[in-house]
Write an enzyme that holds these catalytic residues in place. Structure first.
Site, PDB file in Angstrom:
ATOM      1  N   LYS A  35       0.847  -1.203   0.000  1.00  0.00           N
ATOM      2  CA  LYS A  35       0.000   0.000   0.000  1.00  0.00           C
ATOM      3  C   LYS A  35       0.883   1.254   0.000  1.00  0.00           C
ATOM      4  CE  LYS A  35      -0.263  -0.185   5.010  1.00  0.00           C
ATOM      5  NZ  LYS A  35      -0.973  -0.810   6.135  1.00  0.00           N
ATOM      6  N   TYR A 255      16.979  28.941   9.777  1.00  0.00           N
ATOM      7  CA  TYR A 255      15.771  29.636  10.248  1.00  0.00           C
ATOM      8  C   TYR A 255      15.665  29.573  11.763  1.00  0.00           C
ATOM      9  CZ  TYR A 255      13.730  29.947   5.556  1.00  0.00           C
ATOM     10  OH  TYR A 255      13.475  30.248   4.259  1.00  0.00           O
TER      11      TYR A 255
HETATM   12  C1  PLP Z   1      -0.250  -1.825   6.680  1.00  0.00           C
HETATM   13  C2  PLP Z   1      -0.851  -3.074   7.145  1.00  0.00           C
HETATM   14  C3  PLP Z   1      -0.059  -4.211   7.370  1.00  0.00           C
HETATM   15  C4  PLP Z   1       1.443  -4.180   7.336  1.00  0.00           C
HETATM   16  O1  PLP Z   1       1.934  -3.624   8.540  1.00  0.00           O
HETATM   17  P1  PLP Z   1       3.488  -3.600   8.856  1.00  0.00           P
HETATM   18  O2  PLP Z   1       3.572  -3.123  10.260  1.00  0.00           O
HETATM   19  O3  PLP Z   1       4.099  -2.623   7.890  1.00  0.00           O
HETATM   20  O4  PLP Z   1       4.001  -4.955   8.658  1.00  0.00           O
HETATM   21  C5  PLP Z   1      -0.708  -5.392   7.678  1.00  0.00           C
HETATM   22  N1  PLP Z   1      -2.061  -5.451   7.780  1.00  0.00           N
HETATM   23  C6  PLP Z   1      -2.842  -4.379   7.582  1.00  0.00           C
HETATM   24  C7  PLP Z   1      -4.311  -4.503   7.715  1.00  0.00           C
HETATM   25  C8  PLP Z   1      -2.272  -3.156   7.265  1.00  0.00           C
HETATM   26  O5  PLP Z   1      -3.055  -2.095   7.079  1.00  0.00           O
END
Ligand code: PLP
Length: 363
Positions: A35, A255
């Site tokens: 994702k 800054y």
């Molecule tokens: C993003 C996500 C994962 C992966 O999580 P990690 O901590 O990056 O391994 C697994 N399951 C779901 C439902 C997620 O949204």
């Protein structure tokens, strides 16, 4: 010449990390979670590098899922948040996508499907995180409803852990609830583990696991480095020194004039700032690597630039190589200095940063 800032992606390291995950599993299959543009690494390149290696892919964006199919990805693809309307279900049938079901309305939409390919459903149970998922007590009702629908191929049980990465909390609060369901429905396959649970809780592996961040070479645990877990960094954020300032004691940097030189100093100006995704809250002292020597950030990070103390690196000059994170500076260390997690830093890389790949992907 464009600004000398690139995010270099080591696809062999990605493959290595997937293999590391596999080595922790006995019989479970591992979805590669891709994702958010593969946590900022480039979804098509990452999926291509894991094609024929990963057992499946999981993401939340249906448009990318469809495009992966168009580009020849044939492995199972799971939509982690399911669909957002009925029309999405037709795409799931057309593109052979598996779905999460986590509320009533999604079942109502499914009940409207009367023809076409059957869909695989991951029934998501809220075992205590209180984000997505049905109540554990509603599982029998949902299973009954799903079983009565004509276009369902298989239903699996799924949950997600809130604290699998935390040593003191772990999965204690949630696991008994989900395990109870596994015992009540022993014939159903299950999918529960994220990265942290893959490494810390083998009892949760079931038939499918869902690691994300470890594939990219970052550790989900605060007290255990990626290196100790056998992971290799995938993204290397690289830039160059584009200017040098010689300071005398009392002069300030950046800054807000938040940093004051207490001695004669040489400061390198690096072409990377918060508009590129480098965290603005990284304080003075956050590690940076110049000419393969460790040094520290000085002053506030600005939009396009940041400053580093190169007093102890006499060979540093305009054009010197700088690594913001990668194999010499762990992304997790930078994240800790900035009060965040590696996940956020990788995802925040701005599109203006050019990504280069260790293996070319042409499609
Ligand atoms: C993003 C996500 C994962 C992966 O999580 P990690 O901590 O990056 O391994 C697994 N399951 C779901 C439902 C997620 O949204």
């Amino acid at each position: 010449m464009p600004r000398p800032l690139i995010a270099h992606i080591d696809l062999q390291a990605l493959q290595h990390n997937y293999a590391q995950v596999k080595s922790r599993l006995t019989s479970a299959n591992a979805f590669a979670v891709i994702k958010a543009n593969a946590y900022g690494h480039g979804i098509y390149e990452v999926a291509h590098a894991l094609k024929n290696k990963a057992a499946g892919f999981a993401l939340v964006e249906i448009e990318y899922a469809c495009e992966l199919r168009e580009r020849g990805i044939t492995e199972p693809i799971l939509l982690l948040a399911g669909v957002f309307d009925t029309a999405d279900l037709l795409l799931c049938q057309q593109y052979d996508l598996m779905i999460t079901v986590h509320h009533h309305e999604q079942v109502n939409w499914l009940s409207q499907l009367t023809c076409g390919p059957k869909l695989t459903v991951f029934l998501k149970v809220n075992s205590g995180m209180n984000r997505l998922g049905i109540k554990p007590t509603d599982v029998p009702y949902f299973l009954e409803r799903l079983a009565a629908l004509p276009r369902i191929k298989e239903t699996l049980l799924m949950t997600h852990f809130a604290t699998a990465d935390e040593k003191d909390k772990g999965i204690t609060a949630q696991w008994p609830i989900f395990e109870g369901l596994m015992q009540a429905y022993p014939h159903l396959s299950v999918c529960a583990a994220n990265s942290a649970a893959v490494f810390a809780y083998p009892e949760t592996h079931g038939q499918w696991v869902r690691p994300g961040v470890v594939l990219y070479g970052s550790s989900p645990f605060e007290d255990m480095s990626a290196e100790i877990l056998g992971l290799k960094p995938v993204m290397s954020l690289q830039s160059e020194i584009i200017a040098i300032q010689d300071l005398i004691p009392g002069q300030v940097v950046g800054y807000g004039a938040h940093f004051t030189a207490d001695k004669k100093m040489r400061v390198g100006i690096v072409a990377c700032g918060y508009a590129d995704g480098y965290p603005r809250h990284a304080p003075s002292g956050t590690p940076v690597c110049v000419e393969e020597v460790n040094c520290g950030l000085v002053g506030r990070v600005s939009m396009d630039m940041l400053c580093v103390d190169i007093s102890h690196i006499p060979r540093a000059r305009v054009g010197s190589q700088v690594q913001l994170w990668g194999n010499r500076v762990s992304i997790d260390t930078v994240a800790q200095f900035a009060g965040t997690i590696g996940y956020e830093l990788m995802c925040a890389i701005n599109p203006r940063v050019k990504r280069t790949y260790s293996v070319k992907y042409t499609h």
